[in-house]
Design a protein around this motif. Sequence first.
Motif, short mmCIF file in Angstrom:
data_model
loop_
_atom_site.label_atom_id
_atom_site.label_comp_id
_atom_site.label_asym_id
_atom_site.label_seq_id
_atom_site.Cartn_x
_atom_site.Cartn_y
_atom_site.Cartn_z
N ILE A 108 0.87 -1.18 0.00
CA ILE A 108 0.00 0.00 0.00
C ILE A 108 0.90 1.22 0.00
CG2 ILE A 108 -1.85 1.18 1.23
CD1 ILE A 108 -2.51 -1.46 2.52
N ASN A 109 1.39 1.59 -1.16
CA ASN A 109 2.34 2.73 -1.17
C ASN A 109 2.12 3.62 -2.38
OD1 ASN A 109 3.19 0.87 -2.96
ND2 ASN A 109 5.26 0.68 -2.20
N GLU A 110 0.93 4.18 -2.46
CA GLU A 110 0.67 5.14 -3.53
C GLU A 110 1.39 6.46 -3.26
OE1 GLU A 110 -2.59 5.20 -5.88
OE2 GLU A 110 -1.71 3.21 -6.11
N LEU A 111 1.50 6.81 -1.97
CA LEU A 111 2.03 8.12 -1.59
C LEU A 111 3.50 7.99 -1.19
CD1 LEU A 111 -0.97 9.17 0.57
CD2 LEU A 111 -0.41 10.07 -1.65
N LYS A 112 4.21 9.09 -1.35
CA LYS A 112 5.64 9.02 -1.05
C LYS A 112 6.02 9.62 0.29
CE LYS A 112 6.74 9.34 -5.92
NZ LYS A 112 5.68 10.25 -6.41
#
Lengths: 113, 510
Positions: A108-112
């Motif tokens: 779950i790593n759409e955002l940085k």
Amino acid sequence: MTLYILCFILFLVGVYGVLTRRNLIKIVISLTIMEFSVFLMLVLVGYISGGLAPIVVHPEGSDISVVDPLPQTLVLTAAVIAVATNSMVLALAIRLYKKYGTFDIRKINELKG
Amino acid sequence: MEEWIIILFFVIPLFGAFVMPLTYLFSPESPKLITPVITLILLMLSLYSVICQPEQIAYSIGGWKPVDNVPIAIYLVYDGLSGFMLVIINLVAFFSSVYAIKYMEEYTGQKYFYVLMCLMIAGMNGVVLSGDLFNLFVFTEISAKSSYALVAFGVKKDELEASFKYQVLGGMASLIILFGIAMIYWQTQTLNMADISYMLQNAENNIFPVFVQLIFITGFGVKAALIPFHAWLPDAHSSAPSPISAMLSGVLIKTLGVYVIMRLYLSVFQLNESVSIVLLALGGLSMIIGVLLAFGAWDLKRLLAYSSISHIGYIITGLGIGMIMLSRGENHLAATLAFTGSLFHIANHAVFKGLLFLNAGAIEYAANTRDMKQMGGLAKFMPVTLTSSFSASMSISGMPPFSGFFSKLIIILAAVISGFYFIAGLAVIAGIITLSYFMKFQKYAFYNKPSGKSPVKEVPGLMRFSMISLAVLCLLMSVLILPGIRDGFLNPAVNTLMETTEYASKILGR
């Protein structure tokens, strides 16, 4: 003193869990452990050894020590807040599971950040 | 001014929050009307209280009198600093709520949006007014919880992820704050802020308060998004709906973070030079790293969020300089200047960052993108967004005569007078980089070649109303620094900070 040290160890267990676990639900559980350790400490801090429950039935002037109800009310309030936190986080975890099909935060790593 | 007015500041929005689901049953449009009315009433009330200019009001809920000089009631305290914060909170809340009416129409479950927004406002007003750590903690949690829900309001992938991250970090921060409160109770056997201050002044153990202050720097530092604790901010603030981003960046981080740090470190704890230096270092670090991160961002709202970190850095820097000067007790002029700059920057940043997020929302509403590379040529179609965002960009990057220039100038002047030349240099460099990335925003969004999509329309009237009013305020706020007008709004807040621990003796009367 031992009790306080045990509380602190419990707190560290929670921090360790939040930092190292990769599963959303396990992170929530670790957060809960942290919450409980802080509540325990608050109750311990407010306790007077040999004190009675803070219900005033004793006549004035009697020499019985009564525990201050302030930290206990604070713990009750904080526990209610913690329930709200947990339900919110768990609801989010369920929504995340529906979107991604996994509880693994590495996926779950759409955002940085 | 009557004493009971100050409880209205959180009673009205709380009442509104519980009434709205009921009125929704009869008229689905009613929450849209009720929320702006509530925030307008709150704005009027806060302006009225500032105009009345009471010295200090300590209102004890339930009217319990102190027993043997120990305050047992729950105290609400209104003074210069609280009044100052109340005006800013309710100002941004009013314009965001007006803006939200049209903006939120594309979302489902709108009634929950207005309920959560009212809860958030109630929590922030409560934090500013409470004179008791217990209350402060509860109100902090009310506004933090509703902001978690509002960040996830769009229930898309990135919004949920941002909210989860925000909740885990925010939850840990709350626990650390609670731990600090437990420590204070252990030492002083009370949670009333005035009483704590009195007990700590008479305590012999000088190490203990420093330990608690460091714990609080961690806890409230996460809430204020100072640099080592900032990881949640760019995600959360860029994922929330735009009116909420404006509230979060404009006032929430300042109320839960900066205001509480100011109140606790100046009015409750004894001043301590080493703690002040830690704050100054964190402020300087946030200031410079924030702008560097913002410089590389291409997502418009993410750029604005990073820029918030850097501006919180400015505010904390001013605060740190003032605290160091006060604790050394040598240069009161520098301390006054630093606090003035810091508080003035809080007000200015609330207005222009709120406006910029509303502009970003308008662009997203009209052109349906947040990526600056995909915008372009919007100047022709969106004249109101263009002018208002130009005003805000000039103000945020510190161009005279816009308000941002004066607050940054005062902070830099204070740093120079106090001998922190390095910090002054950092602030100047950060200001220049800020200018450059807002020029980038202006160029890519409004003047570049059109991206070839169908022509976009200007946003509806209510959204324009909020943006134009805030843009005018960006210019008008400069007036606040003039002598005479300054005495009405800024100086009471600065004086509250300068009095430090007299706060306790005024409330307790001893």
